[in-house]
Every structure is written in structure tokens, then in C-alpha cells.
Design an enzyme around this catalytic site. Structure first.
Site, PDB file in Angstrom:
ATOM      1  N   LYS A  78      -3.822  17.848 172.553  1.00 22.53           N
ATOM      2  CA  LYS A  78      -3.509  17.791 171.287  1.00 22.53           C
ATOM      3  C   LYS A  78      -4.542  18.124 170.122  1.00 22.53           C
ATOM      4  O   LYS A  78      -5.545  17.747 170.648  1.00 22.53           O
ATOM      5  CB  LYS A  78      -2.727  16.873 170.974  1.00 22.53           C
ATOM      6  CG  LYS A  78      -1.237  16.483 171.236  1.00 22.53           C
ATOM      7  CD  LYS A  78      -0.398  15.213 171.026  1.00 22.53           C
ATOM      8  CE  LYS A  78       0.809  15.049 171.899  1.00 22.53           C
ATOM      9  NZ  LYS A  78       1.713  16.118 171.136  1.00 22.53           N
ATOM     10  N   ARG A  88       9.823  14.710 179.038  1.00 23.86           N
ATOM     11  CA  ARG A  88      10.785  15.184 179.924  1.00 23.86           C
ATOM     12  C   ARG A  88      10.534  14.823 181.345  1.00 23.86           C
ATOM     13  O   ARG A  88      11.319  14.683 182.125  1.00 23.86           O
ATOM     14  CB  ARG A  88      11.116  16.391 179.566  1.00 23.86           C
ATOM     15  CG  ARG A  88      10.012  17.596 179.973  1.00 23.86           C
ATOM     16  CD  ARG A  88      10.304  18.920 179.377  1.00 23.86           C
ATOM     17  NE  ARG A  88       9.962  18.688 177.733  1.00 23.86           N
ATOM     18  CZ  ARG A  88       9.971  19.846 176.845  1.00 23.86           C
ATOM     19  NH1 ARG A  88      10.568  20.760 177.211  1.00 23.86           N
ATOM     20  NH2 ARG A  88       9.634  19.441 175.724  1.00 23.86           N
TER      21      ARG A  88
END
Length: 501
Positions: A287, A361
Site C-alpha cells: 500500500k 477474502r
């Protein structure tokens, strides 16, 4: 802060501060009693417009000292304007705003104990039972009472407020109000548990820390048991997707299972599953640096699960609930997953990892497969899953996806009732093809379009055997800016659903 319910008169109940209300610039009955004793001081405040006719506006009333008086101080709070359809009713939103404002004023003062005279508050958009009125009051009292100070050497909470008495005007209302107060306190404590866990820094709130908190909670109730699976046990279960995230960190991943058995032995449990990425760097798909500190909040799904379980234990609720927390750090290292890697999930389906920052996920899909063993009545997962959900819904509504409309409707109704709203998003087959991969059964991302939808589509492939809903709380779990911190959402929505499912 202690919360109690009493039936009393504003001129007889001994308290340091009497909190009274005005609706549409008209004093409520307890305020009228005080106004009469105070020679019209409160009426003068309304006439001079020192108190705005807006929910939450408040004014300290200065009275001459009088040892015979039951109260030392008076706080006058506006309930705002009455609803057009009923001149005696207000919205529950205005009621909550008024309670919040009054309690914040008390908390910022030297007051140690106060009596709050709600009189006949009529809510236009929910039931008017004393239980509901008291529940909303208690939840806000606990919410306002919270202040993060765990890692501060100074600036500890300086509030002196120790006791709040909620005063009802009819003896028949006392027992009903006490029930609401109990529920509201438990909910407020659950919300604050979630906020505290979310606000803790990633070097303290690790997967191990979450596991220890779950074990600690289990010691407070015979109805709750906790077990924690290590990475070796997770590997034996074939949870390759979970391990693909956890292996990049020096902190071992944990699968935390909490079983609350308060209902009938034969009743199927409802299962809640929380994403517990205690810090998310993005992994190899790193990130950007700005605001990366906020990725300590990436475990707010797990935190909300802990908050719900805390509330259930406090209530000793007659329900069966299983909580599963998939806890790990997502870090870049020589052992971390790389874009293009293919892993095998517990379900046997293979996944091509195109972006290591789509890690939530991956831990959730194995936890959702693990949930099958409980033959659940329903499964709801909670996750700060996608920035795309923030783009779609902002910070007001939680994104809701479901393979069962009856379940979705119940969750939406609980959100409306508890002022913790969700908005249903599509889960159409047309989106599934975006997850196609040349090298595995599916990819872990579906491209730039409809990112929150394709993330939910990914999870849906692991939930074929039970009614399931996914709550994407990326926009609602915390706030940014000067008031930065975890919100405690969606504990209220979840608790109401579980108590009434």
C-alpha cells in the site's frame, strides 16, 4: 459509570444535577416543576432564545444556592422540533442527538451524579415502550463514556461522572425500563469493546492478543467456550488461502472459534465470521505510505464479532451463536505470497493471487468453509473488505450482500431499527466472470469495476451450503480526521439480528 432506573419527582430526588428537556420551545413536565421552583428561570431561557429549538442544544441553568433544593445544578436540553404529524413526537434520531449532547455536557463538567428526566418522550419512528427509550439512552450513555487512553501516559479520562439515574414518571414503567437499560448497557459495552480493539495499535493488538481476549471472555461465562487453532492445525485442515496471508508475518496466524450455547441444545447456531487482519501493509502489493497507519483498523470485522460476543455474555442471552475470527497480519517478506501464486483453499478450490492486498477474502473463504461443520441456520461475515465499498456508499451505510433474501431483509431491518444501517448491493451471476483465471479456479480480484461486488462474489463461492450474508464495513468501521477512531459498527445491527433470528 453506573446506570439505574427510578420513578421519582424532580423536586424530591436528591441529585447533583437534574437534566430536563424542552420540546418545540415548551418545557416538559419535569422542567416545568423545576421552573416553578426557580421562579421562571427556565421559561426565561426559552423566551430569550438562549436555548435553540434544535435537537441537542443545551444550556446550564444558574440558580442561587439553596440547601433545601433536591438538585444543585440544572441542565436544560432541547429535543428539537416536534414531528408535523404529532406535536408531541420526535424522531429517534433527534432523541439520540439530545441524549448525546446532554451526556457530553455532563461528562465535560465536574458533576459526579445526575438524574435524567425524560418524562413522556414519544418517538415517531419506533415503538414508544419504556424499554426502547431506556435502551437507546443506556447505549448512548456507554458510548459517550468511552475514551481511548490505553497507550497514553497522560490525557487520561478526566470525567467525574459516576452515576446516571434515568427517571420515569410512572411506577408501571420501571420494570420495562430496567429491561431496556440492561440491553442498552450490554450493547454499549459491546460497542466499546469493538472500539477499543480497533483503536489499539498493531504492535499490541496482534492475532495472539485477539486470541487471548477471546479466551479471557470465555472465563466469564459457562455458556461460552473458546478454542484457538495454530498455523500447524490450520495447515492440517487444508486452509491454504488463509496460510497464504499469514505466512508473510513473524506473527503466527490464528483461527479463533467461540461457541456460545445459551439456547436449546438442538437449535442450529447462527454463525458470525470476522476478518481479523490486525495490520495490513498490502503484502508484496504494498500500500502507499499515507494513511497506512489506519490499516490497524483492518481487524474491525473481528473486533465487531468480539463486541457482539461480549454483549451476549453480559445478557446471558438464550441463543446459540458461533463466532469465528480469522486473525493474521498481511506483511511483505521473503516468505510472503507473490502476485501470480496459486493456492488451494480448504474447499479444494484453487485461487490465483493477482493482488496480495486482496487478502481479507483469502482468510475469510477458509473460515467460511470451516463454518459448514456447524450446520448453521445462517452465516454472516463482517469485514473491512474493499475501498470500492467506500466509493459506492461512503461512510454512512454498510454494504450488504447475500445469497438469501430472507436473511438480507432481517439484517436490513435490524440496521434500520438500531440506527446502524446497511444497504443491499447486487450479487448477480453476471459479475462472477470477472473472477475467471487461466491458471486456477478463480482469481482473487475481479478488475477495477464493481470491486465490492466481485469481492462478495468471490466469497459466495464458499457459501453454497447455508444462508449467508456479507457485511462490507470498510466505510463504517472507523472515522478519519481529527475524530479518528473505531466506531463500533455494526455491533448494534448484529446483536439485534442474533437476539431475534
Amino acid at each position: 459509570m453506573d446506570l439505574i432506573v427510578k420513578r421519582a419527582n424532580a423536586n424530591s430526588l436528591k441529585t447533583q444535577c437534574a437534566v430536563v428537556f424542552a420540546l418545540d420551545n415548551t418545557l416538559q413536565s419535569s422542567a416545568q416543576l423545576i421552573d416553578k421552583e426557580a421562579n421562571g428561570t427556565l421559561s426565561h431561557i426559552l423566551e430569550s432564545k438562549a436555548l435553540k429549538n434544535k435537537a441537542g442544544s443545551h444550556c446550564w441553568v444558574h440558580l442561587a444556592p439553596n440547601k433545601k433544593r433536591a438538585y444543585e445544578h440544572v441542565l436544560l436540553v432541547s429535543l428539537g422540533q416536534a414531528e408535523k404529524k404529532s406535536k408531541s413526537s420526535i424522531s429517534s434520531k433527534d432523541y439520540i442527538s439530545s441524549i448525546q449532547s446532554g451526556l457530553k455536557a455532563l461528562k465535560g463538567s465536574h458533576i459526579k451524579n445526575a438524574a435524567v428526566y425524560l418524562d413522556q418522550v414519544n418517538l415517531s419512528d419506533t415503538d414508544n415502550s419504556p424499554s426502547t427509550i431506556a435502551q437507546l439512552f443506556a447505549t448512548e450513555a456507554k458510548r459517550v463514556d468511552y475514551k481511548y487512553a490505553t497507550t497514553k501516559a497522560s490525557d487520561k479520562d478526566s470525567s467525574k461522572l459516576e452515576k446516571l439515574t434515568l427517571v420515569v414518571d410512572d411506577a408501571k414503567q420501571v420494570n420495562d425500563a430496567k429491561k431496556g437499560l440492561k440491553l442498552g448497557q450490554a450493547l454499549g459495552n459491546g460497542i466499546n469493546t469493538t472500539r477499543e480493539l480497533g483503536n489499539l495499535p498493531g504492535n499490541i493488538c496482534t492475532p495472539e492478543y485477539l486470541a487471548n481476549q477471546a479466551k479471557k471472555l470465555a472465563t466469564s461465562s459457562t455458556k461460552l467456550t473458546t478454542k484457538v487453532l495454530t498455523e500447524k492445525q490450520i495447515e492440517k485442515l487444508g486452509m491454504g488461502a488463509f496460510l497464504s496471508v499469514a505466512k508473510g508475518s513473524a506473527q503466527d496466524g490464528k483461527l479463533i472459534i467461540m461457541e456460545y450455547r445459551g439456547g436449546a441444545k438442538t437449535a442450529k447456531p447462527n454463525v458470525i465470521v470476522g476478518k481479523g487482519i490486525t495490520f495490513d501493509t498490502g503484502g508484496i502489493s504494498l500500500k502507499p505510505g499515507p494513511a497506512m497507519d489506519e490499516m490497524k483498523f483492518d481487524m474491525c470485522g473481528a473486533a465487531s464479532v468480539m463486541g457482539v460476543m461480549t454483549a451476549l455474555v453480559e445478557l446471558q442471552a438464550s441463543v446459540n451463536v458461533v463466532a469465528i475470527i480469522a486473525a493474521a497480519e498481511n506483511m511483505p517478506s521473503g516468505r510472503a505470497s507473490k502476485p501470480g501464486d496459486v493456492v488451494t483453499s480448504m474447499s479444494g478450490q484453487t485461487i490465483e493471487i493477482l493482488n496480495t492486498d486482496a487478502e481479507g477474502r483469502l482468510v475469510l473463504c477458509d473460515a467460511l468453509t470451516y463454518a459448514e461443520r456447524y450446520k448453521p441456520k445462517s452465516v454472516v461475515d463482517i469485514a473491512t473488505l474493499t475501498g470500492a465499498c467506500v466509493v459506492a456508499l461512503g461512510n454512512h451505510a454498510t454494504g450488504l450482500f447475500s445469497n438469501d433474501q430472507a436473511l438480507a431483509d432481517k439484517l436490513l431491518a435490524s440496521g434500520e431499527k438500531m440506527h446502524d444501517r446497511a444497504w443491499q448491493m447486487p450479487l448477480w451471476d453476471e459479475y462472477q466472470k470477472q473472477l475467471d483465471s487461466n491458471f486456477a479456479d478463480m482469481a482473487n480480484i475481479g478488475g477495477p469495476q464493481a470491486g465490492s461486488v466481485t469481492a462478495a462474489c468471490f466469497l459466495s463461492r464458499f457459501t453454497k451450503k447455508y444462508p449467508w450474508a456479507h457485511l462490507d464495513i470498510a466505510g463504517t468501521a472507523w472515522v478519519q480526521g481529527g475524530a479518528k477512531g473505531a466506531t463500533g459498527r455494526p455491533v448494534a445491527l448484529l446483536l439485534d439480528y442474533l437476539l431475534n433470528a
